[in-house]
Design a protein around this motif. Sequence first.
Motif, PDB file in Angstrom:
ATOM      1  N   LEU A   1     -50.216  76.400 102.731  1.00 52.60           N
ATOM      2  CA  LEU A   1     -50.348  76.161 101.285  1.00 52.60           C
ATOM      3  C   LEU A   1     -51.500  75.209 100.970  1.00 52.60           C
ATOM      4  O   LEU A   1     -52.406  75.538 100.213  1.00 52.60           O
ATOM      5  CB  LEU A   1     -49.044  75.580 100.727  1.00 52.60           C
ATOM      6  N   ILE A   2     -51.437  74.003 101.526  1.00 53.17           N
ATOM      7  CA  ILE A   2     -52.403  72.974 101.165  1.00 53.17           C
ATOM      8  C   ILE A   2     -52.335  71.839 102.185  1.00 53.17           C
ATOM      9  O   ILE A   2     -51.308  71.673 102.860  1.00 53.17           O
ATOM     10  CB  ILE A   2     -52.118  72.452  99.732  1.00 53.17           C
TER      11      ILE A   2
ATOM     12  N   MET B   1     -56.793  62.638 100.116  1.00 50.23           N
ATOM     13  CA  MET B   1     -57.605  63.573  99.348  1.00 50.23           C
ATOM     14  C   MET B   1     -57.259  64.994  99.794  1.00 50.23           C
ATOM     15  O   MET B   1     -57.012  65.245 100.976  1.00 50.23           O
ATOM     16  CB  MET B   1     -59.098  63.324  99.605  1.00 50.23           C
ATOM     17  N   GLN B   2     -57.275  65.924  98.843  1.00 48.40           N
ATOM     18  CA  GLN B   2     -57.043  67.312  99.214  1.00 48.40           C
ATOM     19  C   GLN B   2     -58.106  67.768 100.194  1.00 48.40           C
ATOM     20  O   GLN B   2     -59.301  67.580  99.958  1.00 48.40           O
ATOM     21  CB  GLN B   2     -57.050  68.208  97.978  1.00 48.40           C
ATOM     22  N   SER B   3     -57.656  68.378 101.295  1.00 45.76           N
ATOM     23  CA  SER B   3     -58.588  68.762 102.347  1.00 45.76           C
ATOM     24  C   SER B   3     -58.853  70.255 102.361  1.00 45.76           C
ATOM     25  O   SER B   3     -59.992  70.686 102.354  1.00 45.76           O
ATOM     26  CB  SER B   3     -58.020  68.307 103.697  1.00 45.76           C
ATOM     27  N   ASP B   4     -57.800  71.031 102.419  1.00 48.20           N
ATOM     28  CA  ASP B   4     -57.923  72.488 102.429  1.00 48.20           C
ATOM     29  C   ASP B   4     -56.875  73.084 101.503  1.00 48.20           C
ATOM     30  O   ASP B   4     -55.800  72.500 101.315  1.00 48.20           O
ATOM     31  CB  ASP B   4     -57.733  73.046 103.840  1.00 48.20           C
ATOM     32  N   LYS B   5     -57.193  74.236 100.960  1.00 50.04           N
ATOM     33  CA  LYS B   5     -56.271  74.908 100.064  1.00 50.04           C
ATOM     34  C   LYS B   5     -56.063  76.317 100.560  1.00 50.04           C
ATOM     35  O   LYS B   5     -57.031  77.033 100.827  1.00 50.04           O
ATOM     36  CB  LYS B   5     -56.837  74.918  98.646  1.00 50.04           C
ATOM     37  N   GLY B   6     -54.800  76.705 100.684  1.00 52.30           N
ATOM     38  CA  GLY B   6     -54.476  78.043 101.137  1.00 52.30           C
ATOM     39  C   GLY B   6     -53.900  78.857 100.003  1.00 52.30           C
ATOM     40  O   GLY B   6     -54.408  78.863  98.893  1.00 52.30           O
ATOM     41  N   SER B   7     -52.806  79.526 100.273  1.00 47.37           N
ATOM     42  CA  SER B   7     -52.207  80.428  99.285  1.00 47.37           C
ATOM     43  C   SER B   7     -51.204  79.717  98.385  1.00 47.37           C
ATOM     44  O   SER B   7     -50.104  80.211  98.149  1.00 47.37           O
ATOM     45  CB  SER B   7     -51.539  81.602 100.000  1.00 47.37           C
ATOM     46  N   ILE B   8     -51.589  78.579  97.874  1.00 49.71           N
ATOM     47  CA  ILE B   8     -50.670  77.829  97.014  1.00 49.71           C
ATOM     48  C   ILE B   8     -50.763  78.356  95.592  1.00 49.71           C
ATOM     49  O   ILE B   8     -51.857  78.454  95.029  1.00 49.71           O
ATOM     50  CB  ILE B   8     -50.976  76.311  97.073  1.00 49.71           C
ATOM     51  N   PRO B   9     -49.620  78.728  94.986  1.00 52.61           N
ATOM     52  CA  PRO B   9     -49.646  79.229  93.602  1.00 52.61           C
ATOM     53  C   PRO B   9     -50.105  78.134  92.637  1.00 52.61           C
ATOM     54  O   PRO B   9     -49.936  76.943  92.901  1.00 52.61           O
ATOM     55  CB  PRO B   9     -48.185  79.625  93.333  1.00 52.61           C
ATOM     56  N   ASP B  10     -50.636  78.555  91.495  1.00 47.77           N
ATOM     57  CA  ASP B  10     -51.073  77.592  90.481  1.00 47.77           C
ATOM     58  C   ASP B  10     -49.900  76.785  89.936  1.00 47.77           C
ATOM     59  O   ASP B  10     -50.080  75.694  89.399  1.00 47.77           O
ATOM     60  CB  ASP B  10     -51.767  78.322  89.335  1.00 47.77           C
TER      61      ASP B  10
ATOM     62  N   MET C   1     -43.165  71.908  92.484  1.00 47.20           N
ATOM     63  CA  MET C   1     -43.122  73.336  92.181  1.00 47.20           C
ATOM     64  C   MET C   1     -42.494  73.525  90.800  1.00 47.20           C
ATOM     65  O   MET C   1     -41.389  73.049  90.553  1.00 47.20           O
ATOM     66  CB  MET C   1     -42.295  74.062  93.248  1.00 47.20           C
ATOM     67  N   SER C   2     -43.209  74.189  89.903  1.00 44.97           N
ATOM     68  CA  SER C   2     -42.698  74.381  88.551  1.00 44.97           C
ATOM     69  C   SER C   2     -42.516  75.864  88.267  1.00 44.97           C
ATOM     70  O   SER C   2     -43.005  76.731  89.000  1.00 44.97           O
ATOM     71  CB  SER C   2     -43.662  73.762  87.534  1.00 44.97           C
ATOM     72  N   SER C   3     -41.791  76.147  87.191  1.00 39.94           N
ATOM     73  CA  SER C   3     -41.521  77.535  86.775  1.00 39.94           C
ATOM     74  C   SER C   3     -41.091  78.371  87.969  1.00 39.94           C
ATOM     75  O   SER C   3     -41.658  79.439  88.250  1.00 39.94           O
ATOM     76  CB  SER C   3     -42.769  78.148  86.122  1.00 39.94           C
ATOM     77  N   LEU C   4     -40.090  77.883  88.675  1.00 42.77           N
ATOM     78  CA  LEU C   4     -39.666  78.523  89.922  1.00 42.77           C
ATOM     79  C   LEU C   4     -39.290  79.986  89.709  1.00 42.77           C
ATOM     80  O   LEU C   4     -38.692  80.361  88.690  1.00 42.77           O
ATOM     81  CB  LEU C   4     -38.493  77.759  90.526  1.00 42.77           C
ATOM     82  N   GLU C   5     -39.655  80.780  90.697  1.00 39.71           N
ATOM     83  CA  GLU C   5     -39.343  82.211  90.708  1.00 39.71           C
ATOM     84  C   GLU C   5     -38.469  82.508  91.925  1.00 39.71           C
ATOM     85  O   GLU C   5     -38.441  81.748  92.886  1.00 39.71           O
ATOM     86  CB  GLU C   5     -40.641  83.016  90.775  1.00 39.71           C
ATOM     87  N   LEU C   6     -37.777  83.662  91.856  1.00 42.50           N
ATOM     88  CA  LEU C   6     -36.908  84.042  92.971  1.00 42.50           C
ATOM     89  C   LEU C   6     -37.697  84.092  94.283  1.00 42.50           C
ATOM     90  O   LEU C   6     -37.205  83.710  95.336  1.00 42.50           O
ATOM     91  CB  LEU C   6     -36.255  85.399  92.701  1.00 42.50           C
ATOM     92  N   GLY C   7     -38.937  84.537  94.193  1.00 37.98           N
ATOM     93  CA  GLY C   7     -39.779  84.681  95.371  1.00 37.98           C
ATOM     94  C   GLY C   7     -40.199  83.366  96.004  1.00 37.98           C
ATOM     95  O   GLY C   7     -40.785  83.374  97.088  1.00 37.98           O
ATOM     96  N   ASP C   8     -39.915  82.270  95.326  1.00 40.90           N
ATOM     97  CA  ASP C   8     -40.252  80.963  95.894  1.00 40.90           C
ATOM     98  C   ASP C   8     -39.202  80.500  96.897  1.00 40.90           C
ATOM     99  O   ASP C   8     -39.407  79.498  97.588  1.00 40.90           O
ATOM    100  CB  ASP C   8     -40.379  79.913  94.785  1.00 40.90           C
TER     101      ASP C   8
END
Lengths: 113, 113
Positions: free
Chosen positions: A46-47, A53-62, A78-85
């Motif tokens: 994810l990240i 400091m943020q170093s790398d960013k992967g597939s982290i949702p907005d 994590m906000s606006s949680l979805e079932l897929g989370d």
Amino acid sequence: AAGVIQSPRHLIKEKRETATLKCYPIPRHDTVYWYQQGPGQDPQFLISFYEKMQSDKGSIPDRFSAQQFSDYHSELNMSSLELGDSALYFCASSLGRGANVLTFGAGSRLTVL
Amino acid sequence: EDQVTQSPEALRLQEGESSSLNCSYTVSGLRGLFWYRQDPGKGPEFLFTLYSAGEEKEKERLKATLTKKESFLHITAPKPEDSATYLCAVQASKSGGSYIPTFGRGTSLIVHP
């Protein structure tokens, strides 16, 4: 020896709610990584953070955000949680960005209903 | 894009029945290949790092080997306590100094007594 500590270990939330996961790295480790692992899936990066400091960013949702604090612990929001989370969220730490061995925590299991 | 493919997905062995797990990888410049063990509901636990073709590492009943395209994890005379998911991960040489491991989906090993 101290390991990577994650909390909470289990979390149940409703759709559209928010959740915060915490990670305390091994003492003196300056780099933290977050991974998401769905059932039967490989850990997805994810990240990561290095020296707060943020170093790398992967597939982290907005909908997700994360930060590393002055004491090197990290939080994944994590906000606006979805079932897929629904997944296991692992935190790992290392000494330095170029480290080739990550030490993982036991994970936080998030269930979204 | 770095890719890691592990086979078989699942493996059932009788106690004492030796076998091998495969990890095929595609990466632009291998910096390191890692094997982790993951027990259900827990974080991956580091086993080995391999850096160059021809290298071998051993730990108890486990032996990891590396070629230019794949790695094998050989399990000799396994015991029920070796039952776990074995994850392979690769780290590529990239500019900028960040080396995020890419994981495969793992091989789920069950050793029957």
